[in-house]
Design an enzyme around this catalytic site. Structure first.
Site, PDB file in Angstrom:
ATOM      1  N   SER A  24       0.800  -1.223   0.000  1.00  0.00           N
ATOM      2  CA  SER A  24       0.000   0.000   0.000  1.00  0.00           C
ATOM      3  C   SER A  24       0.837   1.280   0.000  1.00  0.00           C
ATOM      4  CB  SER A  24      -0.978   0.021   1.168  1.00  0.00           C
ATOM      5  OG  SER A  24      -0.309   0.264   2.375  1.00  0.00           O
ATOM      6  N   LYS A  40       1.106   4.423   6.861  1.00  0.00           N
ATOM      7  CA  LYS A  40       0.333   5.276   5.955  1.00  0.00           C
ATOM      8  C   LYS A  40       0.884   6.703   5.973  1.00  0.00           C
ATOM      9  CE  LYS A  40      -2.616   1.993   5.125  1.00  0.00           C
ATOM     10  NZ  LYS A  40      -2.485   1.245   3.896  1.00  0.00           N
TER      11      LYS A  40
END
Length: 190
Positions: A35, A74
């Site tokens: 990701s 993230k």
């Protein structure tokens, strides 16, 4: 006893300081998944600093709101009070267009072949990319107080705030400040 502390005191203090730093200030983590490609790759090792103040575009580690036992890496896009919008692959924060240079490589690959070459290792990623019209789907969110809006850099396949919602400040474990493995990729981040 004085002789013992004279000989070993500095060493014991140093060891105690390292233990405290390791337990409460500096934590190592491994990237799991894709990701954050291409910024961070699966299997890379990172060091996080737990006492940082978090700002926009910092790379952080956080619990996932829908699976609290999972730690995710993230990028912070929206901080408390922000209005974050994505329209036609252009990010705006509080009405101002914001450049995202860390997406350049994958956006170019998406424009070239919809990331089919990049995603050759995973057919389901290829299928998602093939159906996508833009690298980042349009969205609009207002970030509540005490919350953060986070995204993965690999927007097409990232499980992030668009899926699991805002991240509560208490869920943030630290700010990533260095990638130390593999050695050829050592780099200060943020």
């Amino acid at each position: 006893m004085k002789e013992f502390f004279k000989n070993w005191g500095v060493f014991l203090i140093a060891v105690a300081l390292l233990v405290v730093l390791r337990l409460f200030v500096v934590v190592t983590v491994s990237v799991k998944g894709h990701s954050m490609d291409p910024t961070l790759a699966d299997g890379q090792k990172l060091v996080t600093f737990q006492l940082s103040s978090i700002d926009r575009f910092d790379i952080i580690t956080t619990q996932e709101p829908d699976e609290l036992d999972k730690i995710a890496v993230k990028r912070v896009i929206g901080i408390p009070g922000d209005k974050v919008e994505m329209k036609d692959d252009v990010l705006s924060i509080n009405g101002e267009v914001v450049d995202e240079p860390y997406l350049k490589e994958f956006k170019e690959a998406f424009a070239k072949d919809k990331l089919q070459t990049e995603y050759k290792y995973n057919q389901s990623f290829q299928a998602v990319a093939d159906r996508a019209l833009t690298f980042t789907n349009d969205f609009s969110y207002e970030v509540p107080e005490g919350k953060y809006f986070v995204l993965g850099d690999n927007r097409l396949i990232s499980k992030d705030s668009r899926i699991f919602g805002f991240v509560d400040e208490s869920m943030i474990k630290g700010e990533v400040f260095v990638r130390y493995w593999p050695l050829k990729d050592i780099e200060w981040l943020n």
